[in-house]
Design an enzyme around this catalytic site. Structure first.
Site: not given
Ligand code: KDG
Length: 309
Positions: A31, A35, A226, A250, A252
């Site tokens: 999520g 993260n 970046a 990455a 996050d």
């Molecule tokens: O950045 C990583 C997220 O993509 C993963 O943990 C899941 O939050 C998420 C999503 O909604 O894609």
């Protein structure tokens, strides 16, 4: 004082091969906003995470992992829905594929009244992403309510477009509205084009997004590093070469790196260098956040020279 991140935390089942043939799956959590919270805590920035979890083992796991990482967890437990789940597999060409099992999940039922769970958190910065408004109308309303409630503090918005949740066309107006209310916007170049479709290149995209309101626009360019546009000045940072295991998470890590230095009052160059290093570190692990650096991991110097113009 604390950063508050708001969004859905998920269980993650992952394997380095095709799920059609794997005999074992590894379990973890993820999520984006969770993260980011872990990344901030590891870099020494006080942080709280707010979201809904189910009253189930995955929800308890998410909460336990976040707490173990030093995050102040403000979870609303929803007995009427399960914690969402993400499956991550690797195809024959080494590409990571993600499949969600999150429709109707507790995290997507986030509602404005849940913000009361943050009572008592001394919020100094609010972090949101474009994932939350894609989950449901009530989750979208919660993001708006959070922006209203903490209108006096800096806000960061990571576009984090998820094409499995909504189309770019549907999402773009919501992203533009959030960018206009944010102080810091993070986007990949493809995401930046959703906000600034006529942009010729990443710098042009950053300038067009800045024209919507944010003083800081940071464009993540993967293996090209970046670019940051802060108060009209552009700074570029090359990438750190690493052996890539899994790039999920990455972005996050990058965001956590920038925000940690920002809330600790560090200059733009340091924000961008830490962001790039954290993003690279995250790529070296299969889990979403396990590879995120601690402050001590950044003590060894790397030859990362910024380019100003
Ligand atoms: O950045 C990583 C997220 O993509 C993963 O943990 C899941 O939050 C998420 C999503 O909604 O894609």
């Amino acid at each position: 004082m604390s950063v508050l991140t708001l969004g859905e935390a998920l269980g993650v089942l992952h394997t380095g091969e095709s799920i059609a043939h794997a005999s074992h799956l590894r379990i973890g959590t993820g999520g984006s906003e969770a993260n980011v919270a872990i990344g901030l805590a590891r870099l020494g920035a006080p942080v709280a995470w707010l979201g809904r979890t189910g009253d189930d083992g995955l929800g308890r796991r998410v909460v336990r992992e976040l707490r173990a990482e030093g995050v102040d967890v403000r979870a609303v437990v929803d007995p009427a829905a399960p914690t969402g789940l993400l499956l991550k597999e690797t195809d024959g060409a080494g590409r990571t594929e993600v499949v969600y099992h999150r429709r109707g999940s507790a995290g997507g039922r986030l509602a404005p009244e849940d913000l009361a769970a943050a009572d008592g958190v001394p919020v100094e910065h609010l972090h949101v992403t474009g994932i939350t408004p894609a989950l449901s109308a009530s989750a979208a309303a919660t993001v708006d309510a959070a922006l209203d409630r903490w209108s006096g503090v800096p806000v960061s918005f990571d576009v984090n477009h998820r094409s499995r949740l909504w189309s770019g066309e549907t999402a773009a107006p919501a992203y533009r509205a959030l960018a206009a209310r944010a102080d810091v916007v993070f986007a990949g170049f493809d995401e930046a084009l959703l906000l600034a479709p006529d942009a010729a290149d990443p710098e042009d995209a950053a300038r067009r997004i800045a024209a919507l309101g944010p003083a800081e626009v940071v464009v993540k360019l993967g293996e090209d590093g970046a670019l940051a546009l802060v108060d009209g000045e552009v700074l570029r940072m090359p990438a750190v070469p690493v052996r890539v295991v899994d790039t999920v998470g990455a972005g996050d890590a990058f965001v956590a790196g920038w925000l940690a230095e920002r809330v600790l009052g560090r200059p733009v160059e340091e924000r961008l260098r830490t962001a790039v290093r954290a993003g690279a570190a995250a790529c070296t692990h299969a889990g979403d956040w396990e590879g995120l650096p601690f402050r001590r991991d950044l003590e060894a110097p790397v030859a990362l020279e910024p380019v100003r113009r």
